[in-house]
Design an enzyme around this catalytic site. Sequence first.
Site, PDB file in Angstrom:
ATOM      1  N   HIS A   1       0.938  -1.161   0.019  1.00 39.95           N
ATOM      2  CA  HIS A   1       0.011   0.052  -0.053  1.00 39.95           C
ATOM      3  C   HIS A   1       0.731   1.202   0.044  1.00 39.95           C
ATOM      4  CE1 HIS A   1      -4.095  -1.498   0.390  1.00 39.95           C
ATOM      5  NE2 HIS A   1      -3.721  -2.324   1.422  1.00 39.95           N
TER       6      HIS A   1
ATOM      7  N   CYS B   1      -9.040  -5.119 -21.947  1.00 46.88           N
ATOM      8  CA  CYS B   1      -9.227  -4.495 -20.542  1.00 46.88           C
ATOM      9  C   CYS B   1      -8.168  -5.141 -19.599  1.00 46.88           C
ATOM     10  CB  CYS B   1     -10.555  -4.528 -20.123  1.00 46.88           C
ATOM     11  SG  CYS B   1     -11.269  -6.148 -19.739  1.00 46.88           S
TER      12      CYS B   1
END
Length: 617
Positions: free
Chosen positions: A231, A551
């Site tokens: 993160h 995608c």
Amino acid sequence: MTQTVAAAVTAPVEAAPATERRRVRRVPGAPRPERRLVGIAVSPGIAIGPVFGAAEAPAVVVRLKIHAADTQAETARFDAAVAQSRKQLMKLRARLGNLPEDSQAEIAPLLDAYLHMIGPSRLVRGVRKRIAETLVSAETAVQDETSALAAAIMAMPADGDPAGRRRRAEEVREVGRRLVRNLTHTPFRSFSGLPAGAVLACEILRPADAALLDPTRLAGCATDEGGSDGHTAIMLRALGVPAVLGVAGLGQAVRPGDTVVVDGVAGTVTVNPTPETLAAARKSLLAFSKAQQKLAALRHLPAMTTDHELIDLQANLEIPVELPLIAQAGAAGIGLLRSEFMFMNRETLPSEDEQTETYRSTIDAMAGHPVTIRVLDWGGEKDIEALQSEGIVPEVSDDNPALGLRGIRLLLRETELFETQLAAILRASSAGPTRVLLPMVTNIAEVREAREIYERVARRLRRRGERLPDKLPPLGIMIETPGAALSADALALEADFFAIGTNDLTMYTLAVDRGETDVAALYDPLHPAVLRLVQFATEAALRMRMPVSVCGEMAGNPKLTPLLMGIGLRSFSMNAAAVARVKQAVRAVAIDDCVRLARRVMEQSDPARIHELVLGA
Ligand code: PEP
Ligand code: MG
């Protein structure tokens, strides 16, 4: 992405306590030699500035047993620490408004995850239980419970996303650290003395710290610990702070006030740079900021090749807070809305009304640009607590979840879940152009069955008096397994459009877990087997004059754009930050050149040769 551009500054920096880092022995007065350290480049850009060290006093916990009579008081201490932690996190969340929108989009969900963990969660219940049943102090119970939870997450069966597991385990530990600090009244680290233009160098930077940083003052960041998929790395990228993490030996090599060059592209930290190194770094800094400006200027220009073919560049959306980013990126729509976010971090499933509201506001926000909503793709690495607590899926999924009850397979078994989501999408579709996308399809029976359910839901809604578009939104499928790619001609007769998911397609074709570090070198979307499947599916769609897009992550790599265009693709959906780079690639080529490149590439059977042709490496 906004980029911090830092020049060398000479402002005095706050001295770090002596305990913070070991000093390098040297002859007094002698100039300290230049040292180049290597780490992991996690956020691009160059920073030149003096080191600021942000020390943090450790929280000391002594394992304590308590008397049975004290459990109530200990539980009350724990509850107070929970309340205090909640207040701190809410304050951090409120401060996010000072950060750029794209940074908010990254940090807010993390703070929400922390808040969720100190709500009526498994963790909180577990700590209370430990205090009452094992008669330990609140700090001891927090430490034991968070260690056990983190270990349980890490020990979960291989789920295709070890990085995700590491992140989730780290989130649990981080919440534990906060609770312990509050229980022991140990102060938190402060960045308030950070001088403008300084480079933060510390042993570890936690993701929540990112909310405390001021990206307009911080030139760069380097830490001893951390990796590219954590993160903290994501936050620093979102803040646009050049950063290198996991720099072995950093703590011993730098001291507050040292000049350093952080190269977030090369992954190096140069301590005490020579005048020559400094001059070269300033040159790179200038080149980097010019390149960033050039990309920003592309936003309003069309994605058009030199021979005037328009290419459709859309963005993928994982969480709604990304919406402003997508608008900023100049994307022509949302080519993949991963609806999993609606189901995550909660204990109950979202209702039809709640889902309708979320889809409707997203479609509204796209102001006439199309939105492709993929129905729930549970399975593999995607862990959804609400599905477990409602008994829809088992707590511990199959031994091999990537090959189990994933995507459409679960939805066709749990039709109520599927119908609720389809109803919500259909109701929201009156707000603007919408498409519905089915994940993990492998055969035509699945598409037929899904369409029957889709039409049945539409009939029911109409009977209920809902206003639906006369023509239902197109129902398309992901091509993300070799089975789907190789039966694309048959599937093209059943589906209204294809979206090629190259992430899973690469994983399933090469039998390489997409998140597993040990086999990362084998994960190669340019492997001829993958490319042939992409080509086969594309050609099947084009023969039927059916829309087809990519995608997966391949769509966002500008180096692959000419090849994909040469194969026949004209529509791509990618992370918002990649739109400008891909547009730049589109605007630099002609279709004929792309076709010639694709012909040469598709003749090859050696991945190394394909890499040479496409990447020049
Ligand atoms: C893919 O598999 O390429 C894809 C786009 O889906 P996801 O990454 O969500 O599995
Ligand atoms: Mg996929």
